[in-house]
Every structure is written in C-alpha cells, then in structure tokens.
Design a protein around this motif. Structure first.
Motif, PDB file in Angstrom:
ATOM      1  N   GLU A  69       0.820  -1.212   0.000  1.00  0.00           N
ATOM      2  CA  GLU A  69       0.000   0.000   0.000  1.00  0.00           C
ATOM      3  C   GLU A  69       0.851   1.258   0.000  1.00  0.00           C
ATOM      4  O   GLU A  69       0.352   2.351   0.199  1.00  0.00           O
ATOM      5  N   ARG A  70       2.141   1.112  -0.235  1.00  0.00           N
ATOM      6  CA  ARG A  70       3.048   2.259  -0.248  1.00  0.00           C
ATOM      7  C   ARG A  70       3.557   2.488  -1.669  1.00  0.00           C
ATOM      8  O   ARG A  70       3.975   1.570  -2.348  1.00  0.00           O
ATOM      9  N   ARG A  71       3.486   3.738  -2.102  1.00  0.00           N
ATOM     10  CA  ARG A  71       4.042   4.145  -3.389  1.00  0.00           C
ATOM     11  C   ARG A  71       5.113   5.177  -3.102  1.00  0.00           C
ATOM     12  O   ARG A  71       4.881   6.157  -2.407  1.00  0.00           O
ATOM     13  N   LEU A  72       6.301   4.927  -3.629  1.00  0.00           N
ATOM     14  CA  LEU A  72       7.444   5.806  -3.400  1.00  0.00           C
ATOM     15  C   LEU A  72       7.846   6.447  -4.723  1.00  0.00           C
ATOM     16  O   LEU A  72       8.171   5.739  -5.680  1.00  0.00           O
ATOM     17  N   GLU A  89      -1.410   4.271  -0.691  1.00  0.00           N
ATOM     18  CA  GLU A  89      -2.324   4.037  -1.805  1.00  0.00           C
ATOM     19  C   GLU A  89      -3.066   2.725  -1.592  1.00  0.00           C
ATOM     20  O   GLU A  89      -2.468   1.708  -1.262  1.00  0.00           O
ATOM     21  N   VAL A  90      -4.381   2.771  -1.791  1.00  0.00           N
ATOM     22  CA  VAL A  90      -5.204   1.567  -1.684  1.00  0.00           C
ATOM     23  C   VAL A  90      -6.038   1.454  -2.950  1.00  0.00           C
ATOM     24  O   VAL A  90      -6.762   2.383  -3.304  1.00  0.00           O
ATOM     25  N   ARG A  91      -5.897   0.320  -3.645  1.00  0.00           N
ATOM     26  CA  ARG A  91      -6.639   0.041  -4.879  1.00  0.00           C
ATOM     27  C   ARG A  91      -6.535   1.174  -5.899  1.00  0.00           C
ATOM     28  O   ARG A  91      -7.510   1.563  -6.523  1.00  0.00           O
ATOM     29  N   ILE A  93      -6.015   4.324  -5.392  1.00  0.00           N
ATOM     30  CA  ILE A  93      -6.421   5.640  -4.899  1.00  0.00           C
ATOM     31  C   ILE A  93      -5.413   6.090  -3.848  1.00  0.00           C
ATOM     32  O   ILE A  93      -5.173   5.401  -2.855  1.00  0.00           O
ATOM     33  N   VAL A  94      -4.814   7.260  -4.087  1.00  0.00           N
ATOM     34  CA  VAL A  94      -3.837   7.804  -3.150  1.00  0.00           C
ATOM     35  C   VAL A  94      -4.584   8.457  -1.991  1.00  0.00           C
ATOM     36  O   VAL A  94      -5.330   9.417  -2.184  1.00  0.00           O
ATOM     37  N   LEU A  95      -4.383   7.906  -0.794  1.00  0.00           N
ATOM     38  CA  LEU A  95      -5.047   8.420   0.398  1.00  0.00           C
ATOM     39  C   LEU A  95      -4.241   9.520   1.084  1.00  0.00           C
ATOM     40  O   LEU A  95      -4.809  10.399   1.734  1.00  0.00           O
ATOM     41  N   SER A  96      -2.911   9.459   0.954  1.00  0.00           N
ATOM     42  CA  SER A  96      -2.073  10.509   1.538  1.00  0.00           C
ATOM     43  C   SER A  96      -0.764  10.606   0.761  1.00  0.00           C
ATOM     44  O   SER A  96      -0.297   9.629   0.184  1.00  0.00           O
ATOM     45  N   ARG A  97      -0.209  11.819   0.760  1.00  0.00           N
ATOM     46  CA  ARG A  97       1.086  12.094   0.142  1.00  0.00           C
ATOM     47  C   ARG A  97       1.931  12.857   1.144  1.00  0.00           C
ATOM     48  O   ARG A  97       1.438  13.746   1.817  1.00  0.00           O
ATOM     49  N   ARG A  98       3.215  12.515   1.186  1.00  0.00           N
ATOM     50  CA  ARG A  98       4.114  13.213   2.089  1.00  0.00           C
ATOM     51  C   ARG A  98       5.440  13.455   1.382  1.00  0.00           C
ATOM     52  O   ARG A  98       6.134  12.515   1.018  1.00  0.00           O
ATOM     53  N   PRO A  99       5.792  14.728   1.165  1.00  0.00           N
ATOM     54  CA  PRO A  99       7.097  15.017   0.571  1.00  0.00           C
ATOM     55  C   PRO A  99       8.208  14.686   1.572  1.00  0.00           C
ATOM     56  O   PRO A  99       8.066  14.963   2.774  1.00  0.00           O
ATOM     57  N   VAL A 100       9.287  14.087   1.083  1.00  0.00           N
ATOM     58  CA  VAL A 100      10.399  13.685   1.949  1.00  0.00           C
ATOM     59  C   VAL A 100      11.720  13.970   1.248  1.00  0.00           C
ATOM     60  O   VAL A 100      11.790  14.088   0.032  1.00  0.00           O
ATOM     61  N   GLY A 101      12.776  14.050   2.044  1.00  0.00           N
ATOM     62  CA  GLY A 101      14.127  14.173   1.504  1.00  0.00           C
ATOM     63  C   GLY A 101      14.643  12.813   1.055  1.00  0.00           C
ATOM     64  O   GLY A 101      14.012  11.772   1.299  1.00  0.00           O
TER      65      GLY A 101
END
Length: 132
Positions: A69-72, A89-91, A93-101
C-alpha cells in the motif's frame, strides 16, 4: 517463512553509492526494475536527440516504486536535485502524500522492501541483492 532483512542494513546498502545522484538513481531504477515483480517499478526518462541517435535510454527523471500500500516517488530535476514523495495508496487511490528528503525516501524504500520480502520471493531477492 523467511525472516525479513534488517531495515537499517538495507537502508545503508541502498545509500552506499548515492554520491553521484544521477548515476545512483539510474542504477537504483535498473536494479529495482530487474528485481521486483513486473509493474512494481515505473521509470520515466528524458532523452536528448543525441541520446536517441546513439540508442541510449536517457536520464531518469522519475522513479515510481509500488510495494503493497506504499508508493514511493523519486523525481530528478534538470539540476540533478532529487525530491521524494511517500504515498499511501489503496486500490489505485492515493489516500495521503508526504514530501520527503532523499534519506527519508531511502529509509521508506528499505522498510517497504523488508516488509514485501516476508511475503514475496522476488522482493526478498531484491533486498538480498542490495545487501550483497
């Protein structure tokens, strides 16, 4: 079931060659695409006319890795800087996004590979490849 690889060791192995960021992303993209199940890795490239004429693949502009369930997402800009994003992401559909270094993105990739390695032989092989 096999024991998952140590996340810290996996993250260190993934970080090992990150000094030349463009080369690092290109090698990482190739290794992940070769090691993970089909469709788990998508790579976008930018090709100049010279690269097209020479039959070269071009520079990686985006690396998209879907594990569970993780998209990188890792994007490279024209100046060679990387920006990462970790999505839940589930099925499709992206449920949350988090910008990271980059460091946090590598840690998330290591965790995802370790988790996937417990259930998937190809993911386990990918993790072992980075550790060797």
């Amino acid at each position: 079931m096999a024991e998952p690889p140590d996340v810290d060791m996996l993250a260190a192995a993934l970080r090992r060659d990150s000094a030349d960021l463009r080369l690092y992303v290109a090698v990482l993209a190739t290794n992940l695409a070769d090691s993970l199940p089909p469709g788990a890795v998508r790579v976008k490239r930018r090709r100049s006319l010279a690269e097209r004429m020479a039959g070269r693949e071009g520079a990686v502009t985006e690396l998209d890795v879907a594990l569970g369930e993780r998209r990188l997402l890792l994007r490279m800009d024209r100046d060679g800087r990387a920006t990462g994003e970790v999505c839940h992401e589930v099925r499709g559909i992206v449920l949350s996004r988090r910008p990271v270094g980059l460091d946090e993105w590598i840690d998330a990739l290591a965790r995802s590979l370790s988790e996937a390695a417990t259930a998937n032989a190809r993911a386990r092989e990918a993790a072992e490849r980075f550790l060797s």
